[in-house]
Design a protein around this motif. Structure first.
Motif, PDB file in Angstrom:
ATOM      1  N   VAL A  16      34.702  -0.781  39.792  1.00 26.95           N
ATOM      2  CA  VAL A  16      34.014  -1.206  38.788  1.00 26.95           C
ATOM      3  C   VAL A  16      34.199  -1.006  37.158  1.00 26.95           C
ATOM      4  O   VAL A  16      33.842  -2.283  36.564  1.00 26.95           O
ATOM      5  CB  VAL A  16      31.911  -1.307  39.459  1.00 26.95           C
ATOM      6  N   LEU A  17      34.679   0.249  36.858  1.00 23.74           N
ATOM      7  CA  LEU A  17      34.413   0.186  35.615  1.00 23.74           C
ATOM      8  C   LEU A  17      35.782  -0.907  35.070  1.00 23.74           C
ATOM      9  O   LEU A  17      35.679  -0.763  33.827  1.00 23.74           O
ATOM     10  CB  LEU A  17      34.992   1.566  35.880  1.00 23.74           C
ATOM     11  N   THR A  18      36.494  -1.125  35.608  1.00 22.27           N
ATOM     12  CA  THR A  18      37.208  -1.609  34.967  1.00 22.27           C
ATOM     13  C   THR A  18      37.121  -3.292  34.590  1.00 22.27           C
ATOM     14  O   THR A  18      38.272  -3.285  33.369  1.00 22.27           O
ATOM     15  CB  THR A  18      39.106  -1.722  35.639  1.00 22.27           C
ATOM     16  N   ILE A  19      36.174  -3.606  35.214  1.00 18.15           N
ATOM     17  CA  ILE A  19      35.798  -5.112  34.529  1.00 18.15           C
ATOM     18  C   ILE A  19      35.194  -4.289  33.319  1.00 18.15           C
ATOM     19  O   ILE A  19      35.096  -5.302  32.542  1.00 18.15           O
ATOM     20  CB  ILE A  19      34.584  -5.339  35.567  1.00 18.15           C
ATOM     21  N   PRO A  72      46.620 -11.911  39.560  1.00 20.17           N
ATOM     22  CA  PRO A  72      46.858 -11.274  40.531  1.00 20.17           C
ATOM     23  C   PRO A  72      46.023 -10.356  40.028  1.00 20.17           C
ATOM     24  O   PRO A  72      46.360  -9.649  39.195  1.00 20.17           O
ATOM     25  CB  PRO A  72      47.837 -11.084  41.317  1.00 20.17           C
ATOM     26  N   ASP A  73      45.452  -8.953  40.722  1.00 16.55           N
ATOM     27  CA  ASP A  73      44.832  -7.872  40.207  1.00 16.55           C
ATOM     28  C   ASP A  73      44.941  -7.464  40.815  1.00 16.55           C
ATOM     29  O   ASP A  73      45.249  -6.328  42.522  1.00 16.55           O
ATOM     30  CB  ASP A  73      43.551  -7.911  40.942  1.00 16.55           C
ATOM     31  N   TYR A  74      46.380  -6.743  40.857  1.00 24.26           N
ATOM     32  CA  TYR A  74      47.524  -5.631  40.686  1.00 24.26           C
ATOM     33  C   TYR A  74      46.739  -3.907  40.783  1.00 24.26           C
ATOM     34  O   TYR A  74      47.037  -2.846  41.296  1.00 24.26           O
ATOM     35  CB  TYR A  74      48.581  -5.417  40.569  1.00 24.26           C
ATOM     36  N   ALA A  75      45.362  -4.481  39.960  1.00 22.25           N
ATOM     37  CA  ALA A  75      44.903  -2.264  39.647  1.00 22.25           C
ATOM     38  C   ALA A  75      43.964  -2.503  40.969  1.00 22.25           C
ATOM     39  O   ALA A  75      44.504  -1.046  41.229  1.00 22.25           O
ATOM     40  CB  ALA A  75      44.092  -2.585  38.424  1.00 22.25           C
TER      41      ALA A  75
END
Length: 261
Positions: A16-19, A72-75
């Motif tokens: 969530v913090l990545t957003i 693509p969200d590879y994180a």
């Protein structure tokens, strides 16, 4: 090995913090390498985390979310694949084979999250017309809620229910499927490098590529050594380009105290 609830919560909060980081902090927490490293630290196996994160990082080199496009969200994939690989005792290549479809699935969830924010953005536009700037800020931050859920919910569900489920899948999975995932995991980094090379002036710097290939394939030089040599070569190339562009004016130059004369 089992995963604890506090580990699941930490990894979920990180997703969530990545957003928030993408919009405000700009600490690059949403990079697969950073996510894999964090997952490795939480799971007590940083080596696997770095290996998975770095390999997934190669897949998005030269790819950017320009104009709000979903990639693509590879994180998020690294946050899921790293713990599952450590829990099940699988190797890094299997983790990559598992992470790639997860990253592609996250593209669809990203589109859904962005679509759900249309209502809030319409509210922000009306607030801008009325010059209610505090509401614009509020609606913008509310948009991160659905966006964060699109990352946090898959991570939580996959890790909370994934231990027994993944173990069962592995026990019933045929050998050809597992080997296929491993082969795909070994080939996918080359795809990322190919995408990057497509946008680089390869023809101009082909000698440097050949030197790097020889150092890695034949001399077995570690990647750190190759990277340092690449930095030195790029610095030399930059100095040569500067010398070619600098022009020295010609003319008569008088040395001495002309003003006194």
């Amino acid at each position: 090995m089992e995963i604890s609830l506090w580990q699941i919560v930490l990894l979920t909060l990180y997703s969530v913090l990545t957003i928030y980081d993408n919009l405000n902090l700009k600490l690059e927490l949403g990079k697969p390498l950073m996510a894999g490293c964090f997952a490795g630290i939480v799971m007590g196996d940083m080596t696997t985390g770095l290996a998975v994160g770095a390999t997934l990082q190669l897949l998005i080199l030269g790819v950017g979310s320009f104009g709000g496009a979903s990639i693509p969200d590879y994180a998020t994939a690294a946050l899921i694949a790293t713990p599952l690989a450590i829990i099940t005792g699988q190797d890094m290549q299997f983790a990559i084979g598992l992470g790639v479809p997860i990253g592609l699935l996250m593209t669809q969830l990203d589109i859904l999250a962005r679509f759900s924010n249309v209502f809030l953005m319409k509210k922000a536009e009306k607030a801008w017309e009325r010059e209610e700037y505090d509401k614009i800020n509020m609606y913008t931050h509310l948009g991160m809620v659905s966006w964060g859920i699109s990352r946090g919910l898959p991570v939580f569900l996959a890790l909370y229910f994934g231990v027994d489920f993944v173990t069962m899948i592995l026990s019933y999975s045929p050998e050809w499927l597992l080997n296929g995932l491993k082969v795909a995991g070994g080939l996918l980094p080359a795809v990322g490098i190919s995408i990057l090379l497509k946008y680089l002036p390869v023809k101009k710097f082909i000698p440097f590529l050949i030197i790097g290939f020889v150092l890695a394939a034949y001399l077995k030089l570690p990647m750190l050594g190759i990277a340092l040599l690449g930095i030195a070569m790029s610095f030399i190339s930059y100095q040569n380009s500067v010398k070619e562009t600098v022009t020295v004016p010609t003319g008569n130059v008088t040395i001495g105290d002309d003003e006194d004369e």
